[in-house]
Design a protein around this motif. Sequence first.
Motif, PDB file in Angstrom:
ATOM      1  N   THR A  34     -43.697 -62.194  -2.532  1.00  0.00           N
ATOM      2  CA  THR A  34     -44.676 -61.338  -3.480  1.00  0.00           C
ATOM      3  C   THR A  34     -44.167 -61.469  -4.904  1.00  0.00           C
ATOM      4  O   THR A  34     -43.006 -61.012  -5.170  1.00  0.00           O
ATOM      5  N   PRO A  35     -44.740 -62.026  -6.040  1.00  0.00           N
ATOM      6  CA  PRO A  35     -44.450 -62.172  -7.146  1.00  0.00           C
ATOM      7  C   PRO A  35     -44.408 -60.736  -7.818  1.00  0.00           C
ATOM      8  O   PRO A  35     -45.525 -59.867  -7.463  1.00  0.00           O
ATOM      9  N   THR A  36     -43.550 -60.444  -8.590  1.00  0.00           N
ATOM     10  CA  THR A  36     -43.381 -58.974  -9.177  1.00  0.00           C
ATOM     11  C   THR A  36     -42.918 -59.175 -10.559  1.00  0.00           C
ATOM     12  O   THR A  36     -42.177 -60.000 -11.354  1.00  0.00           O
ATOM     13  N   ILE A  37     -43.792 -58.449 -11.488  1.00  0.00           N
ATOM     14  CA  ILE A  37     -43.530 -58.564 -12.963  1.00  0.00           C
ATOM     15  C   ILE A  37     -43.283 -56.857 -13.292  1.00  0.00           C
ATOM     16  O   ILE A  37     -43.571 -56.191 -12.654  1.00  0.00           O
ATOM     17  N   VAL A  38     -42.682 -56.765 -14.542  1.00  0.00           N
ATOM     18  CA  VAL A  38     -42.599 -55.482 -15.008  1.00  0.00           C
ATOM     19  C   VAL A  38     -44.036 -55.172 -15.681  1.00  0.00           C
ATOM     20  O   VAL A  38     -44.634 -55.909 -16.464  1.00  0.00           O
ATOM     21  N   GLU A  39     -44.811 -54.162 -15.331  1.00  0.00           N
ATOM     22  CA  GLU A  39     -45.931 -53.566 -15.505  1.00  0.00           C
ATOM     23  C   GLU A  39     -46.039 -52.550 -16.281  1.00  0.00           C
ATOM     24  O   GLU A  39     -46.841 -52.335 -17.161  1.00  0.00           O
ATOM     25  N   LYS A  40     -45.018 -51.591 -16.198  1.00  0.00           N
ATOM     26  CA  LYS A  40     -44.812 -50.363 -16.990  1.00  0.00           C
ATOM     27  C   LYS A  40     -44.365 -50.499 -18.427  1.00  0.00           C
ATOM     28  O   LYS A  40     -43.264 -51.177 -18.630  1.00  0.00           O
ATOM     29  N   ALA A  49     -34.599 -48.591 -22.723  1.00  0.00           N
ATOM     30  CA  ALA A  49     -35.594 -48.186 -21.776  1.00  0.00           C
ATOM     31  C   ALA A  49     -36.173 -49.423 -21.002  1.00  0.00           C
ATOM     32  O   ALA A  49     -36.331 -49.771 -19.773  1.00  0.00           O
ATOM     33  N   ILE A  50     -36.297 -50.434 -22.068  1.00  0.00           N
ATOM     34  CA  ILE A  50     -36.837 -51.861 -21.445  1.00  0.00           C
ATOM     35  C   ILE A  50     -35.828 -52.313 -20.524  1.00  0.00           C
ATOM     36  O   ILE A  50     -36.212 -53.005 -19.391  1.00  0.00           O
ATOM     37  N   GLN A  51     -34.623 -52.544 -20.840  1.00  0.00           N
ATOM     38  CA  GLN A  51     -33.651 -53.022 -19.991  1.00  0.00           C
ATOM     39  C   GLN A  51     -33.540 -52.383 -18.584  1.00  0.00           C
ATOM     40  O   GLN A  51     -33.253 -52.952 -17.796  1.00  0.00           O
ATOM     41  N   ALA A  52     -33.487 -51.011 -18.713  1.00  0.00           N
ATOM     42  CA  ALA A  52     -33.324 -50.362 -17.300  1.00  0.00           C
ATOM     43  C   ALA A  52     -34.931 -50.556 -16.561  1.00  0.00           C
ATOM     44  O   ALA A  52     -34.388 -50.708 -15.179  1.00  0.00           O
ATOM     45  N   GLU A  53     -35.830 -50.766 -17.038  1.00  0.00           N
ATOM     46  CA  GLU A  53     -37.111 -51.018 -16.272  1.00  0.00           C
ATOM     47  C   GLU A  53     -37.025 -52.436 -15.995  1.00  0.00           C
ATOM     48  O   GLU A  53     -37.215 -52.504 -14.463  1.00  0.00           O
ATOM     49  N   ILE A  54     -36.641 -53.486 -16.616  1.00  0.00           N
ATOM     50  CA  ILE A  54     -36.287 -54.784 -16.132  1.00  0.00           C
ATOM     51  C   ILE A  54     -35.443 -54.560 -14.838  1.00  0.00           C
ATOM     52  O   ILE A  54     -35.682 -55.361 -13.821  1.00  0.00           O
ATOM     53  N   GLN A  55     -34.369 -54.092 -15.008  1.00  0.00           N
ATOM     54  CA  GLN A  55     -33.071 -53.972 -14.089  1.00  0.00           C
ATOM     55  C   GLN A  55     -33.860 -53.299 -12.695  1.00  0.00           C
ATOM     56  O   GLN A  55     -33.499 -53.675 -11.716  1.00  0.00           O
ATOM     57  N   ARG A  56     -34.512 -52.248 -12.746  1.00  0.00           N
ATOM     58  CA  ARG A  56     -35.066 -51.433 -11.419  1.00  0.00           C
ATOM     59  C   ARG A  56     -35.906 -52.626 -11.001  1.00  0.00           C
ATOM     60  O   ARG A  56     -35.988 -52.571  -9.904  1.00  0.00           O
TER      61      ARG A  56
END
Length: 128
Positions: A34-40, A49-56
């Motif tokens: 399943t391809p997954t991207i950062v959407e939020k 915050a961006i780094q944390a979201e990427i890592q999550r």
Amino acid sequence: MAKRVFISFNFKEKGYQNDMQNLFAAHGGRVEATPTIVEKDVSAGGPAAIQAEIQRIMGPCKGLIVVVGDIAHNSPWVDYELGCANSQMIPKIAVRHPNATGGVPNNHRGMRVVEWNSQELIDAVRGW
């Protein structure tokens, strides 16, 4: 499909990322992931915050595919995502969009580049 694959791309080339999603779905969805991207959009919280979201989002992924367009090689966020994959020992490949002429991100020039087709993705993702 429980296996998740993180798709890294330059946001200015979102159309290329959409084409990658379609490539995963081509031929009856034979790419077993399943391809997954950062959407939020967390950009209001700044770089941390961006780094944390990427890592999550990347954390549970079994691999990373960077969509090489015309400008991904200069993207600091694509570079960051590839660095995260390295630190988490997540396998990664690059796939150049057929309408693009750019190269892989500058700090990751030695990474494997596969052709833009379902069979190449199937073969790459199978071992992840």
